[in-house]
Design a protein around this motif. Structure first.
Motif, short mmCIF file in Angstrom:
data_model
loop_
_atom_site.label_atom_id
_atom_site.label_comp_id
_atom_site.label_asym_id
_atom_site.label_seq_id
_atom_site.Cartn_x
_atom_site.Cartn_y
_atom_site.Cartn_z
N TYR A 121 54.66 42.55 69.86
CA TYR A 121 55.05 43.85 69.31
C TYR A 121 56.34 43.78 68.49
O TYR A 121 56.77 44.79 67.93
CB TYR A 121 55.20 44.87 70.43
CG TYR A 121 53.90 45.54 70.80
CD1 TYR A 121 53.70 46.89 70.56
CD2 TYR A 121 52.87 44.81 71.37
CE1 TYR A 121 52.51 47.51 70.88
CE2 TYR A 121 51.67 45.41 71.70
CZ TYR A 121 51.49 46.76 71.45
OH TYR A 121 50.29 47.36 71.77
N THR A 122 56.96 42.62 68.42
CA THR A 122 58.15 42.46 67.57
C THR A 122 57.83 41.79 66.24
O THR A 122 58.74 41.59 65.43
CB THR A 122 59.24 41.63 68.29
OG1 THR A 122 58.80 40.26 68.40
CG2 THR A 122 59.52 42.18 69.67
N GLN A 123 56.57 41.42 66.00
CA GLN A 123 56.25 40.67 64.78
C GLN A 123 55.08 41.27 64.00
O GLN A 123 54.50 40.62 63.15
CB GLN A 123 55.93 39.22 65.13
CG GLN A 123 54.71 39.04 66.02
CD GLN A 123 54.41 37.57 66.31
OE1 GLN A 123 55.31 36.77 66.41
NE2 GLN A 123 53.13 37.24 66.45
N ARG A 124 54.74 42.53 64.31
CA ARG A 124 53.66 43.19 63.59
C ARG A 124 54.16 44.50 63.00
O ARG A 124 54.82 45.29 63.68
CB ARG A 124 52.47 43.48 64.52
CG ARG A 124 51.72 42.24 64.98
CD ARG A 124 50.96 41.60 63.82
NE ARG A 124 50.10 40.50 64.27
CZ ARG A 124 50.52 39.25 64.43
NH1 ARG A 124 51.80 38.96 64.20
NH2 ARG A 124 49.70 38.31 64.81
N GLY A 125 53.84 44.75 61.75
CA GLY A 125 54.22 46.01 61.14
C GLY A 125 53.48 47.18 61.77
O GLY A 125 52.34 47.04 62.23
#
Length: 262
Positions: A121-125
């Protein structure tokens, strides 16, 4: 300058920071403190209860301590709504592993699964980090009792004693000076671990240090949890009753008074 880089989870600032992750960590730092301690004979986890309104009906279950499997539990600091999704995933993975291999999932493997989910959840727009941190406690027959801490970035680490949530630095400072001080043989790590009863008393001291406001500790403001083994080597989860919690608070107050007289 920061406003140019904090609208997207996936955009690094010139200093190499992800502001959305830092905001999630700040959410945790503004929530009630949680303390975790390894003991010789178990694990102790303690949480601060924040009473938002006297009009709220008493909760029928804990909103800080959750059972994930027969051998694993966790404490939550941050947004409980975010935690619910992650705990459902942890329970599913623990049950699937048990069904597939007919044995409990290793604690660190369970923690890693949850942290991988967090890191995604920290690497998806279009997504935001989970505004929640966990203290995971668990037991397996190879490594015994274990305590892990996670954060919104997906990092996790093993601890003997730690604090998350509000005023955690003050709590950690107290743990550095108090945890394991009774041990005389510095080469024997097991001897330096407190008993569950000693860990409960230390957890109350830490919560007294981290909680906002002044005055005596109140049962309504604390939740104490222990994980131990019974005579058959089965893991026992126990949230202390109000009477048991009050007994621990009283013992801490007596010890403090005796130290003051000395």
């Amino acid at each position: 300058m920061a406003r140019r880089y904090d609208s997207s989870t996936t955009t690094f600032s010139p200093e190499g920071r992800l502001h959305q992750v830092e905001y999630a960590i700040e959410t945790i730092n503004n929530s009630g403190a949680c303390v975790g301690l390894l003991a010789k004979d178990g694990i102790v986890m303690a949480s601060e209860r924040r009473l938002t309104s006297g009009l709220l009906a008493p909760a029928k279950r804990s909103d800080k301590t959750f059972c994930l499997a027969s051998h694993a539990a966790c404490n939550v600091a941050g947004l409980t709504a975010d935690a619910n999704l992650l705990m459902d995933e942890a329970r599913y993975q623990a049950g699937y592993y048990q069904y597939t291999y007919q044995e409990p999932i290793p604690i660190e493997q369970l923690v890693e699964i949850v942290c991988n989910y967090k890191q995604y959840y920290t690497q998806r727009g279009g997504l935001r980090p989970f505004g929640v941190a966990f203290l995971f406690g668990g037991y397996d027959e190879f490594h015994g009792f274990q305590l892990y801490q996670t954060d919104p970035s997906g990092n996790y680490s093993g601890w003997k004693a730690t604090v998350i949530g509000a005023n955690n630095q003050a709590g950690k400072s107290l743990l550095k000076s108090e945890y394991g001080k009774a041990g005389d043989d510095m080469n024997d790590e097991e001897e330096r671990l407190p008993t569950v009863q000693e860990a409960l008393q230390l957890a109350v001291k830490v919560l007294n240090k981290t909680m906002d406001g002044t005055g005596a500790a109140a049962v309504e403001k604390m939740e104490l949890f222990t994980m131990t083994l019974d005579a058959d080597q089965n893991v026992v989860h126990h949230i202390l009753t109000k009477a048991e919690t009050q007994a621990v608070i009283d013992s801490v107050e007596q010890e403090t008074a005796a130290a003051g007289d000395a």
